[in-house]
Motif scaffolding. Structure first.
Motif, PDB file in Angstrom:
ATOM      1  N   ALA A  50       0.720 -12.190   2.137  1.00  0.00           N
ATOM      2  CA  ALA A  50       1.026 -12.146   0.704  1.00  0.00           C
ATOM      3  C   ALA A  50       1.398 -10.725   0.293  1.00  0.00           C
ATOM      4  O   ALA A  50       2.315 -10.519  -0.515  1.00  0.00           O
ATOM      5  CB  ALA A  50      -0.177 -12.652  -0.094  1.00  0.00           C
ATOM      6  N   ALA A  51       0.728  -9.726   0.854  1.00  0.00           N
ATOM      7  CA  ALA A  51       1.011  -8.335   0.467  1.00  0.00           C
ATOM      8  C   ALA A  51       2.444  -7.958   0.844  1.00  0.00           C
ATOM      9  O   ALA A  51       3.161  -7.333   0.055  1.00  0.00           O
ATOM     10  CB  ALA A  51       0.010  -7.405   1.152  1.00  0.00           C
ATOM     11  N   VAL A  52       2.881  -8.358   2.027  1.00  0.00           N
ATOM     12  CA  VAL A  52       4.252  -8.032   2.459  1.00  0.00           C
ATOM     13  C   VAL A  52       5.269  -8.791   1.612  1.00  0.00           C
ATOM     14  O   VAL A  52       6.285  -8.238   1.175  1.00  0.00           O
ATOM     15  CB  VAL A  52       4.436  -8.349   3.967  1.00  0.00           C
ATOM     16  CG1 VAL A  52       5.903  -8.356   4.364  1.00  0.00           C
ATOM     17  CG2 VAL A  52       3.670  -7.349   4.815  1.00  0.00           C
ATOM     18  N   ARG A  53       4.985 -10.036   1.310  1.00  0.00           N
ATOM     19  CA  ARG A  53       5.930 -10.820   0.494  1.00  0.00           C
ATOM     20  C   ARG A  53       6.047 -10.232  -0.911  1.00  0.00           C
ATOM     21  O   ARG A  53       7.140 -10.131  -1.465  1.00  0.00           O
ATOM     22  CB  ARG A  53       5.493 -12.287   0.450  1.00  0.00           C
ATOM     23  CG  ARG A  53       5.717 -12.982   1.789  1.00  0.00           C
ATOM     24  CD  ARG A  53       5.348 -14.447   1.752  1.00  0.00           C
ATOM     25  NE  ARG A  53       3.919 -14.702   1.729  1.00  0.00           N
ATOM     26  CZ  ARG A  53       3.293 -15.459   0.853  1.00  0.00           C
ATOM     27  NH1 ARG A  53       3.960 -16.058  -0.110  1.00  0.00           N
ATOM     28  NH2 ARG A  53       1.995 -15.643   0.928  1.00  0.00           N
ATOM     29  N   ALA A  54       4.916  -9.847  -1.482  1.00  0.00           N
ATOM     30  CA  ALA A  54       4.952  -9.260  -2.827  1.00  0.00           C
ATOM     31  C   ALA A  54       5.723  -7.941  -2.801  1.00  0.00           C
ATOM     32  O   ALA A  54       6.520  -7.657  -3.705  1.00  0.00           O
ATOM     33  CB  ALA A  54       3.531  -9.042  -3.339  1.00  0.00           C
ATOM     34  N   ALA A  55       5.508  -7.132  -1.762  1.00  0.00           N
ATOM     35  CA  ALA A  55       6.200  -5.842  -1.672  1.00  0.00           C
ATOM     36  C   ALA A  55       7.712  -6.054  -1.533  1.00  0.00           C
ATOM     37  O   ALA A  55       8.511  -5.334  -2.141  1.00  0.00           O
ATOM     38  CB  ALA A  55       5.658  -5.047  -0.475  1.00  0.00           C
ATOM     39  N   ARG A  56       8.115  -7.062  -0.771  1.00  0.00           N
ATOM     40  CA  ARG A  56       9.556  -7.337  -0.619  1.00  0.00           C
ATOM     41  C   ARG A  56      10.169  -7.765  -1.947  1.00  0.00           C
ATOM     42  O   ARG A  56      11.247  -7.329  -2.316  1.00  0.00           O
ATOM     43  CB  ARG A  56       9.777  -8.445   0.416  1.00  0.00           C
ATOM     44  CG  ARG A  56       9.563  -7.974   1.840  1.00  0.00           C
ATOM     45  CD  ARG A  56       9.832  -9.131   2.780  1.00  0.00           C
ATOM     46  NE  ARG A  56       9.496  -8.805   4.151  1.00  0.00           N
ATOM     47  CZ  ARG A  56       9.189  -9.707   5.083  1.00  0.00           C
ATOM     48  NH1 ARG A  56       9.167 -10.985   4.761  1.00  0.00           N
ATOM     49  NH2 ARG A  56       8.913  -9.331   6.302  1.00  0.00           N
ATOM     50  N   ARG A  57       9.463  -8.667  -2.638  1.00  0.00           N
ATOM     51  CA  ARG A  57       9.996  -9.131  -3.932  1.00  0.00           C
ATOM     52  C   ARG A  57      10.057  -7.968  -4.926  1.00  0.00           C
ATOM     53  O   ARG A  57      11.016  -7.836  -5.678  1.00  0.00           O
ATOM     54  CB  ARG A  57       9.126 -10.264  -4.480  1.00  0.00           C
ATOM     55  CG  ARG A  57       9.633 -10.757  -5.780  1.00  0.00           C
ATOM     56  CD  ARG A  57       9.530 -12.236  -6.026  1.00  0.00           C
ATOM     57  NE  ARG A  57      10.316 -13.098  -5.195  1.00  0.00           N
ATOM     58  CZ  ARG A  57      10.182 -14.435  -5.201  1.00  0.00           C
ATOM     59  NH1 ARG A  57       9.289 -14.996  -5.974  1.00  0.00           N
ATOM     60  NH2 ARG A  57      10.937 -15.194  -4.442  1.00  0.00           N
ATOM     61  N   HIS A  58       9.069  -7.112  -4.893  1.00  0.00           N
ATOM     62  CA  HIS A  58       9.022  -5.951  -5.778  1.00  0.00           C
ATOM     63  C   HIS A  58      10.251  -5.069  -5.538  1.00  0.00           C
ATOM     64  O   HIS A  58      10.950  -4.668  -6.467  1.00  0.00           O
ATOM     65  CB  HIS A  58       7.720  -5.173  -5.488  1.00  0.00           C
ATOM     66  CG  HIS A  58       7.486  -4.023  -6.411  1.00  0.00           C
ATOM     67  ND1 HIS A  58       7.672  -2.720  -6.012  1.00  0.00           N
ATOM     68  CD2 HIS A  58       7.104  -3.965  -7.713  1.00  0.00           C
ATOM     69  CE1 HIS A  58       7.403  -1.914  -7.022  1.00  0.00           C
ATOM     70  NE2 HIS A  58       7.052  -2.649  -8.068  1.00  0.00           N
ATOM     71  N   LYS A  59      10.543  -4.818  -4.253  1.00  0.00           N
ATOM     72  CA  LYS A  59      11.687  -3.964  -3.899  1.00  0.00           C
ATOM     73  C   LYS A  59      12.999  -4.591  -4.409  1.00  0.00           C
ATOM     74  O   LYS A  59      13.836  -3.911  -4.999  1.00  0.00           O
ATOM     75  CB  LYS A  59      11.712  -3.815  -2.368  1.00  0.00           C
ATOM     76  CG  LYS A  59      12.769  -2.890  -1.843  1.00  0.00           C
ATOM     77  CD  LYS A  59      12.453  -2.490  -0.393  1.00  0.00           C
ATOM     78  CE  LYS A  59      13.612  -1.763   0.256  1.00  0.00           C
ATOM     79  NZ  LYS A  59      14.558  -2.639   0.950  1.00  0.00           N
ATOM     80  N   GLN A  60      13.123  -5.915  -4.216  1.00  0.00           N
ATOM     81  CA  GLN A  60      14.340  -6.625  -4.679  1.00  0.00           C
ATOM     82  C   GLN A  60      14.537  -6.449  -6.186  1.00  0.00           C
ATOM     83  O   GLN A  60      15.643  -6.180  -6.640  1.00  0.00           O
ATOM     84  CB  GLN A  60      14.156  -8.138  -4.470  1.00  0.00           C
ATOM     85  CG  GLN A  60      14.725  -8.684  -3.195  1.00  0.00           C
ATOM     86  CD  GLN A  60      14.346 -10.176  -3.061  1.00  0.00           C
ATOM     87  OE1 GLN A  60      13.691 -10.761  -3.926  1.00  0.00           O
ATOM     88  NE2 GLN A  60      14.768 -10.775  -1.972  1.00  0.00           N
ATOM     89  N   LEU A  61      13.449  -6.629  -6.945  1.00  0.00           N
ATOM     90  CA  LEU A  61      13.558  -6.546  -8.400  1.00  0.00           C
ATOM     91  C   LEU A  61      13.914  -5.128  -8.829  1.00  0.00           C
ATOM     92  O   LEU A  61      14.763  -4.925  -9.691  1.00  0.00           O
ATOM     93  CB  LEU A  61      12.236  -6.993  -9.061  1.00  0.00           C
ATOM     94  CG  LEU A  61      11.906  -8.483  -8.903  1.00  0.00           C
ATOM     95  CD1 LEU A  61      10.492  -8.783  -9.376  1.00  0.00           C
ATOM     96  CD2 LEU A  61      12.905  -9.341  -9.697  1.00  0.00           C
ATOM     97  N   ILE A  62      13.272  -4.136  -8.200  1.00  0.00           N
ATOM     98  CA  ILE A  62      13.548  -2.739  -8.547  1.00  0.00           C
ATOM     99  C   ILE A  62      15.016  -2.422  -8.232  1.00  0.00           C
ATOM    100  O   ILE A  62      15.708  -1.788  -9.025  1.00  0.00           O
ATOM    101  CB  ILE A  62      12.605  -1.781  -7.762  1.00  0.00           C
ATOM    102  CG1 ILE A  62      11.138  -2.073  -8.111  1.00  0.00           C
ATOM    103  CG2 ILE A  62      12.959  -0.314  -7.993  1.00  0.00           C
ATOM    104  CD1 ILE A  62      10.728  -1.764  -9.537  1.00  0.00           C
TER     105      ILE A  62
END
Ligand code: DC
Length: 225
Positions: free
Chosen positions: A152-164
Motif C-alpha cells: 500500500a505504501a508503494v502504491r500510494a507513493a506512486r499515485r502521489h507522484k502522478q498527481l504532483i
C-alpha cells in the motif's frame, strides 16, 4: 444486460489486483504488444457510479441500480468510454466517482448486469482485461491469470507522484488511507471479492518498473500461449 453471454474462444489474459497496482498501465501495454483488445473493467463500474450520482440513485438501492445500469449503453472507443453516447472518460476519474464505484461494485445485481458486456468484448485475436475479478468470475478460463500487487505504501507513493506531476495537490497520508479503505471494501465484499485466482501468477511490483512487469507478463504468456 442480465443475460450471461457465452465466454467465447479468443485467448484472454486476466490481470487483477488492488487499486493503483499499475494493472491498467500494464494491461494496456501488454494488449498493445500482442495486438489484443483491452478491457478496463473498472471504467464500467466507474460509469455506473457516475450514472448513480447524476440520477440521485442511492449506492445501496439494488433494484434501482440494476434498472439504471441495465438501461445504460456503455461503449469503448479507443481509450474513451461513452455512456449513452456521451464521453464520460474524465467524469469517471474523479475521486467522488472512485469512491462511489467501489460501493456500487459491491452490489451483486450491478455486477451481474455488467457481466454480459464484459464477456462480449472477448473477440479475436484476444483480450487483455484488468480489474478485480477478471480471472475469478468474468473469464475463469483465461489462458493466463496474473495477480499484480504492491505494498500500500508503494502504491500510494506512486499515485502521489502522478498527481504532483499533473500539477494537482495531493496528500500522501490521505491517499494511503483512501487506498487502504478501498482495498478493504473490494476484498471483503460478499460477491466477487478481490483475490488472486487459483493458478494466477502473483507479481509483486514493489521493486519492478512498468517495463519489467510487462516483460514478465509477456514471458508468462509465451510459456502458456
Ligand atoms: O480499477 P478502478 O479503480 O478503476 O476500479 C474502480 C472500482 O470498481 C474499484 O473500487 C473496484 C471496482 N471494480 C470491481 O469491483 N471489479 C472489477 N473488475 C473492476 C473494478
Amino acid at each position: 444486460m442480465n443475460i450471461v453471454a457465452p465466454t467465447g474462444s479468443a485467448p484472454v489474459i486476466a490481470i487483477d489486483g488492488p487499486s493503483a497496482s499499475g494493472k491498467g498501465t500494464v494491461a494496456a501495454k501488454v494488449a498493445h504488444a500482442l495486438g489484443f483488445h483491452y478491457l478496463d473493467s473498472g471504467a464500467l463500474y466507474r460509469a455506473a457510479a457516475v450514472a448513480s450520482i447524476e440520477s440521485g440513485t442511492a449506492a445501496d438501492d439494488e433494484a434501482a441500480l440494476v434498472s439504471l445500469v441495465s438501461g445504460l449503453t456503455l461503449r469503448f472507443e479507443g481509450d474513451r468510454i461513452l455512456m449513452n453516447g456521451r464521453d464520460v472518460s474524465d467524469a469517471i476519474r474523479t475521486e467522488e466517482a472512485g469512491v462511489r464505484s467501489s460501493q456500487v461494485a459491491s452490489v451483486p445485481g450491478v455486477r451481474a448486469a455488467l457481466l454480459g458486456l464484459q464477456r462480449s468484448l472477448r473477440t479475436a485475436p484476444g483480450l487483455v482485461g484488468d480489474g478485480r475479478d477478471m480471472g475469478t468470475v468474468v473469464f475463469p478460463d483465461a489462458r493466463l491469470k496474473v495477480y499484480l500487487t504492491a505494498s500500500a505504501a508503494v502504491r500510494a507513493a506512486r499515485r502521489h507522484k502522478q498527481l504532483i506531476e499533473k500539477g494537482l495537490s495531493a496528500n500522501l497520508e490521505g491517499l494511503l488511507r483512501d487506498l487502504e479503505s478501498r482495498d478493504e471494501r473490494d476484498r471483503s465484499r460478499a460477491v466477487a471479492p478481490l483475490a488472486a485466482a487459483p493458478g494466477a501468477r502473483v507479481i509483486d511490483s514493489d521493486h519492478l518498473s512498468v517495463a519489467e512487469v510487462v516483460d514478465q507478463v509477456l514471458a508468462a504468456y509465451r510459456e502458456v500461449g
